[in-house]
Motif scaffolding. Sequence first.
Motif, short mmCIF file in Angstrom:
data_model
loop_
_atom_site.label_atom_id
_atom_site.label_comp_id
_atom_site.label_asym_id
_atom_site.label_seq_id
_atom_site.Cartn_x
_atom_site.Cartn_y
_atom_site.Cartn_z
N TYR A 116 0.44 3.05 -11.80
CA TYR A 116 -0.37 2.66 -10.65
C TYR A 116 -1.28 1.49 -11.02
O TYR A 116 -1.36 0.49 -10.29
N LEU A 147 2.16 1.82 -3.54
CA LEU A 147 1.09 2.31 -4.41
C LEU A 147 0.75 3.76 -4.11
O LEU A 147 0.53 4.57 -5.03
N ARG A 205 0.84 -1.21 0.00
CA ARG A 205 0.00 0.00 0.00
C ARG A 205 0.87 1.25 0.00
O ARG A 205 0.56 2.25 -0.68
N VAL A 230 -0.93 -2.21 -9.27
CA VAL A 230 -2.01 -2.78 -8.47
C VAL A 230 -2.54 -4.06 -9.10
O VAL A 230 -2.97 -4.98 -8.40
#
Length: 328
Positions: free
Chosen positions: A157, A143, A140, A161
Amino acid sequence: MEKNELANLNMNPDFQRNDSTHQLIFQQNHLEDLFNQFVIFIDATPNTIRTYRGSLKQWFIYLRQNQIIQPTAETVRQYRDHLQVTGKKATTVKNYIIAVKRFFAWTEEAGLYPNIAKFIKSGHLSKSFKKDYLTGSQARQILNHVDRSTLKGKRDYAMLVTMLTMGLRTIEVVRANIDDIRTKGNTTVLYVQGKGHEDKDDLIRMPQHVESAIRDYLSVRQTKDLSEPLFISTSNHNTNGRMTTRSIRRIVKTAFIAAGFDSPRLTAHSTRHTAATLSLLNGATLQQTQELLRHRNIGTTEIYAHNIDATTNPAANDVEEAIFGKSI
């Protein structure tokens, strides 16, 4: 080496049956004809055929250098030891020996030479991975560190992800097209062309966060051709072209470093390890994680479970308590 160097060096033999011994006599001609016969036997994909060609080249180089014309099982063992001593990786040794075993399975079936490699072990692989994985909070953090105000940032991104959540290999990311995103029942899925596959016959459920990130990226990209690559290059020499595995690895590594995770054990493949490990840690079964990663052999998936068991094993703490704890 050049692509045709194997043929030019005449490293591989042709085989003829010796009527008295029914053993192979190594000759330096008819290379392609022989290899094509073997290819028919293994019935493999072009990538696998290239792998076998490269692996068998090393085997025949070894035979030539050691002037061996009638290899035995001991020859194969010595070759395996030679590969290990010369610093070949365990996975490379295993793959080279597998090629030799497959080759001699064919020679025996074709009546050309006994299968001398039948009982040779291809090598031991450690029940661990050479690349680390990320915790949920670390993933996390990476990201969140991506600047999503630009087209490139939105792409990076969305790609990160996708890899972290769905466990895609870099080659699967490269092959993905926009129209591979489809609806299956009430679920959005991504069809992928997996490792060793010729078609996009695997599908993975796409979580909502992944879909939202991809839709956000595509809305800014504003393409109307759904057959285009899902993720495209923004580099000057390949603008709007299909990305390469090298460029994806570089992007992932750069994102890791930018977020403070600079380790040689953290690479693009770590995203796949992360998806697998977090899947198991959060309650998925081995079979569910195997399906997510599309492992042919569940034994590969079990390696993740083995590593998790090792990190949660309280035995060392019990020993510590026995040594340093309060006396009874």
